[in-house]
Design a protein around this motif. Structure first.
Motif, PDB file in Angstrom:
ATOM      1  N   TYR A   1       0.829  -1.202   0.000  1.00  0.00           N
ATOM      2  CA  TYR A   1       0.000   0.000   0.000  1.00  0.00           C
ATOM      3  C   TYR A   1       0.860   1.247   0.000  1.00  0.00           C
ATOM      4  N   CYS A   2       0.229   2.337  -0.321  1.00  0.00           N
ATOM      5  CA  CYS A   2       0.893   3.635  -0.347  1.00  0.00           C
ATOM      6  C   CYS A   2       0.739   4.237   1.052  1.00  0.00           C
ATOM      7  N   LYS A   3       1.790   4.135   1.851  1.00  0.00           N
ATOM      8  CA  LYS A   3       1.723   4.451   3.276  1.00  0.00           C
ATOM      9  C   LYS A   3       1.647   5.940   3.580  1.00  0.00           C
ATOM     10  N   GLY A   4       2.406   6.734   2.863  1.00  0.00           N
ATOM     11  CA  GLY A   4       2.392   8.170   3.132  1.00  0.00           C
ATOM     12  C   GLY A   4       3.636   8.836   2.584  1.00  0.00           C
ATOM     13  N   PRO A   5       3.760  10.154   2.783  1.00  0.00           N
ATOM     14  CA  PRO A   5       4.856  10.901   2.176  1.00  0.00           C
ATOM     15  C   PRO A   5       6.245  10.486   2.662  1.00  0.00           C
ATOM     16  N   LYS A   6       6.355  10.021   3.870  1.00  0.00           N
ATOM     17  CA  LYS A   6       7.656   9.614   4.400  1.00  0.00           C
ATOM     18  C   LYS A   6       8.127   8.289   3.798  1.00  0.00           C
ATOM     19  N   ASP A   7       7.202   7.331   3.641  1.00  0.00           N
ATOM     20  CA  ASP A   7       7.564   5.963   3.257  1.00  0.00           C
ATOM     21  C   ASP A   7       7.204   5.574   1.831  1.00  0.00           C
TER      22      ASP A   7
END
Length: 148
Positions: free
Chosen positions: A121-127
């Motif tokens: 999944y697309c976890k967020g801007p950091k990861d």
């Protein structure tokens, strides 16, 4: 779908993105459209890589097998043609699935179960786009019409 999802691990995250390669011009555009969630300093590390947001990642993974879903978690859960769904405690381990996380009264996150006890999944801007082991952050699952 699993192959597509796994091949995108390491891609970036940017709200409003749908798989395009992040350029400086696109970064500026995404920042203008959503300056709070698209912090330029945090997203610079994704320059030159494909970027997605959570909804577009799941949309693209399923579109890759000609299944077209809504873009957001809540819309996919409530309005896409789903043949079966349930709590994560009874997810079918032998099938590709859409995974969801419920917060409050609605679904707030989605990913792809790719089999073998793994999800992407697309976890967020950091990861960015990551792979993990079940059960992960998920609370629910669904199988869209046309997948099986």
């Amino acid at each position: 779908m699993a192959k597509f999802s796994k091949s995108r691990v390491g891609s970036g995250y940017c709200v409003g993105a749908s798989g395009e390669v992040l350029t400086n011009a696109l970064l500026e555009q995404f920042h203008r459209n959503n300056p709070i969630k698209n912090d330029k300093n945090m997203l610079k590390k994704w320059l030159g890589k494909p970027v997605f947001d959570e909804g577009s990642f799941v949309y693209e993974a399923f579109a890759n097998v000609n299944i077209f879903l809504c873009h957001t978690s809540a819309c996919t859960w409530n309005h896409s043609k789903i043949i079966t769904k349930g709590p994560i405690s009874n997810y079918p381990k032998d099938k590709m699935l859409i995974l969801f996380r419920k917060r409050g009264l609605s679904m707030s996150m989605q990913g792809v179960y790719v089999g073998g006890g793994e999800y992407v999944y697309c976890k967020g801007p950091k990861d960015g786009v990551v792979k993990g082991a079940m059960p992960g952050p998920w609370t629910h699952w669904a199988i869209p019409s046309g997948l099986y």
